[in-house]
Write a protein that holds these residues in place. Structure first.
Motif, PDB file in Angstrom:
ATOM      1  N   LYS A  96       0.823  -1.214   0.000  1.00 14.40           N
ATOM      2  CA  LYS A  96       0.000   0.000   0.000  1.00 14.40           C
ATOM      3  C   LYS A  96       0.858   1.266   0.000  1.00 14.40           C
ATOM      4  CE  LYS A  96      -4.121  -1.969   2.254  1.00 14.40           C
ATOM      5  NZ  LYS A  96      -5.079  -1.794   3.392  1.00 14.40           N
ATOM      6  N   CYS A 152      -2.973   1.776   8.098  1.00 11.85           N
ATOM      7  CA  CYS A 152      -4.102   1.991   7.184  1.00 11.85           C
ATOM      8  C   CYS A 152      -5.441   1.911   7.927  1.00 11.85           C
ATOM      9  CB  CYS A 152      -4.036   1.060   5.969  1.00 11.85           C
ATOM     10  SG  CYS A 152      -3.901  -0.679   6.349  1.00 11.85           S
ATOM     11  N   VAL A 210      -4.709  -5.354   6.501  1.00 11.41           N
ATOM     12  CA  VAL A 210      -4.824  -4.113   7.290  1.00 11.41           C
ATOM     13  C   VAL A 210      -3.769  -4.087   8.389  1.00 11.41           C
ATOM     14  CG1 VAL A 210      -7.289  -3.762   6.866  1.00 11.41           C
ATOM     15  CG2 VAL A 210      -6.556  -5.204   8.775  1.00 11.41           C
ATOM     16  N   CYS A 211      -3.457  -2.876   8.851  1.00 19.22           N
ATOM     17  CA  CYS A 211      -2.488  -2.710   9.943  1.00 19.22           C
ATOM     18  C   CYS A 211      -2.825  -1.395  10.646  1.00 19.22           C
ATOM     19  CB  CYS A 211      -1.063  -2.691   9.387  1.00 19.22           C
ATOM     20  SG  CYS A 211      -0.653  -1.156   8.534  1.00 19.22           S
ATOM     21  N   CYS A 258       1.971   2.023   4.081  1.00 17.24           N
ATOM     22  CA  CYS A 258       2.255   0.946   5.025  1.00 17.24           C
ATOM     23  C   CYS A 258       2.662  -0.279   4.219  1.00 17.24           C
ATOM     24  CB  CYS A 258       1.040   0.642   5.905  1.00 17.24           C
ATOM     25  SG  CYS A 258      -0.389   0.056   4.966  1.00 17.24           S
ATOM     26  N   CYS A 295       1.169  -3.251   4.134  1.00 20.26           N
ATOM     27  CA  CYS A 295       0.093  -4.190   3.799  1.00 20.26           C
ATOM     28  C   CYS A 295       0.092  -4.474   2.298  1.00 20.26           C
ATOM     29  CB  CYS A 295      -1.268  -3.592   4.160  1.00 20.26           C
ATOM     30  SG  CYS A 295      -1.525  -3.459   5.926  1.00 20.26           S
TER      31      CYS A 295
END
Ligand code: ADP
Ligand code: ZN
Ligand code: MG
Length: 480
Positions: free
Chosen positions: A20, A41, A37-38, A23, A25
């Protein structure tokens, strides 16, 4: 029609990267919702974004491919708004200093209706980079949010209001998609949301300069929908103007099932996004050398390829169009063309032979057992007179099935054309001896019988005799 349409498109294109925008991901379509996801984000407090260099380079590439000026100094900004698709309550975007500006693109090809377009250059105002937002899905009683898409790198390509018809808008999108795909910037698959488009449209009386009030159309899910929506909107606005209605700026949605646009919001309810420089990210700078290094990686675009194919290889505009429809197909032809005396023949074999077989087998030319080298071998075998075009039609599917080259199949099956003059004169003599009646007719002045004799000799030699030699040998023996 007493009005002229003025149309400008705003196109969002997801950049094809591994991860992304800010990040690590995965940037992946179709994963189980909310698995990529993390904390970054998902907008958790206290985390910091790290910009994705590959996405920035891809955006610069998109800018260079559309003749934009690349900013040596640009920055990211916060666009503030409150909605479930953006957990941070702001989207990182670019406001006044985008990566690319002042570009243009030549429209080529045809409109949706297939009607040819008059040549035209359309301005590209700017291309900026931002992060995509989460995808909302509305169910019967509730809604779902998938944050896999939140934070995916997303370019916004803003076009000048230079388009004048639905067909031009369609061609603009087709050309843009082609550029993105050739540049390996994005696959632009609209069904996967990789390319999305908003249409701005206004009318003005034909012959006047001043733009009318623009209406923005959203929710256009296909190029066809864009085309339909524009045609619908032209008629809707023209009717209102005819009634003396003063149009107000508004945003409308498109209902493709009903074939109608509907009001979403008016200008008065427009957001104030309170843009300000993103404090967690450094400005981005480029030196001339860095920009030139990216320019050096640019591919040849389809339009340039088409011109080269016509000029260097003697193709027709139609051939060139078919062969540049796909980057890999173009590379396949280019490789084969370099190995043959007559590239036009290579083009014919690809268009009317290869594409049918790969299409049937559902494979790409890159996976085709007949490599460009092998196809060139076949074309050269025909051009040198080793086999006839007719025999080649049997050799080709066998090459496709077995992966063998043309020469191997020709010698294994004894298909080589007979160009040995004693063999041909023998066959001619045999045919004339066995067809006394036709020989008489020929002698009586029926010249058409010659074709019959040619056919008989070809039959006797199982299609392998060199047709040119057969004709001259026949004439020699008949007129003797
Ligand atoms: P906004 O201030 O609403 O963002 P912009 O001037 O930045 O408007 O333009 C946004 C898009 O609308 C661009 O693609 C532009 O080409 C197009 N556009 C601008 N004015 C008009 C108009 N009068 N009619 C049609 N399209 C327009
Ligand atoms: Zn993440
Ligand atoms: Mg604007």
């Amino acid at each position: 029609m007493k009005y002229e349409a003025v149309i400008g498109l705003e196109v969002h294109v997801q950049v094809r990267t591994a991860s992304k925008m800010f990040c690590s991901c995965a940037n992946e379509f179709g994963a189980e919702p909310n698995t990529n996801v993390c904390p970054v984000c998902m907008g958790y407090p206290g985390v910091l974004p790290v910009p994705n260099q590959a996405a920035i380079y891809a955006t610069v590439k998109a800018g260079l491919l559309t003749g934009c000026t690349i900013a040596k100094f640009s920055k990211f900004d916060r666009k503030n708004y409150f909605y479930p698709d953006m957990p941070k309550n702001y989207q990182i975007s670019q406001f006044d200093l985008p990566f690319c500006s002042n570009g243009s693109m030549k429209l080529s090809g045809t409109g949706f209706s297939g009607a040819p377009l008059t040549e035209k250059v359309v301005g590209i105002t700017r291309i900026h980079l931002e992060e995509d937002v989460a995808k909302l899905t509305h169910f019967h009683h509730d809604s779902g949010v998938d944050y896999n898409r939140a934070g995916v790198p997303l370019m916004e390509i803003v076009g000048e209001p230079d388009l004048r018809s639905a067909d031009e808008a369609y061609a603009y999108l087709t050309n843009l998609k082609e550029i993105m795909r050739f540049g390996e910037i994005s696959d632009c698959d609209m069904e996967k949301g990789q390319m999305r488009c908003d249409v701005n449209i206004s009318l003005r009386p034909v012959g006047t300069e001043k733009f009318g009030t623009k209406i923005e159309l959203k929710n256009l899910n296909s190029f066809r929908a864009v085309h339909r929506a524009i045609d619908f909107e032209i008629i809707r606005q023209a009717e209102l103007l005819d009634q003396g209605v003063v149009l107000k700026q508004e945003t409308r949605g498109w209902n493709d099932d009903r074939g109608e646009s509907y009001l979403m919001r008016t200008k008065e309810s427009a957001h104030d996004y309170r843009y300000f420089p993103e404090p967690d990210l450094m400005p981005v700078t480029f030196t001339d050398a860095e920009i030139e290094a990216i320019r050096a990686t640019l591919p040849e675009l389809p339009e340039a390829k088409r011109q080269r194919f016509c000029a260097d290889y003697g193709l027709t505009a139609y051939d060139a169009e078919v062969l540049t429809a796909d980057k890999h197909l173009a590379a396949y032809f280019d490789a084969a063309a370099k190995l043959v005396k007559n590239p036009k023949n290579a083009a014919n074999w690809i268009i009317s032979g290869l594409l049918a077989l790969t299409g049937e087998a559902g494979i790409s030319v890159t996976d085709c057992p007949v490599t460009p080298e092998k196809l060139a071998g076949l074309v050269n075998a025909i051009d040198s007179g080793k086999i006839s075009g007719k025999i080649a039609k049997d050799v080709f599917p066998e090459m496709f099935e077995t992966g063998k080259d043309a020469d191997t199949i020709i010698s294994e099956k004894g298909l080589a054309q007979v160009s040995d003059s004693s063999a041909i004169s023998g066959a001619v003599a045999e045919v004339l001896a066995n067809n006394a009646k036709q020989l008489e007719e020929y002698k009586a002045g029926n010249a058409k019988i010659l074709q019959f004799f040619v056919g008989q000799v070809m039959k006797l030699t199982k299609g392998r005799a060199n047709p040119g030699m057969v004709v001259s040998e026949l004439k020699k023996q008949l007129d003797a």
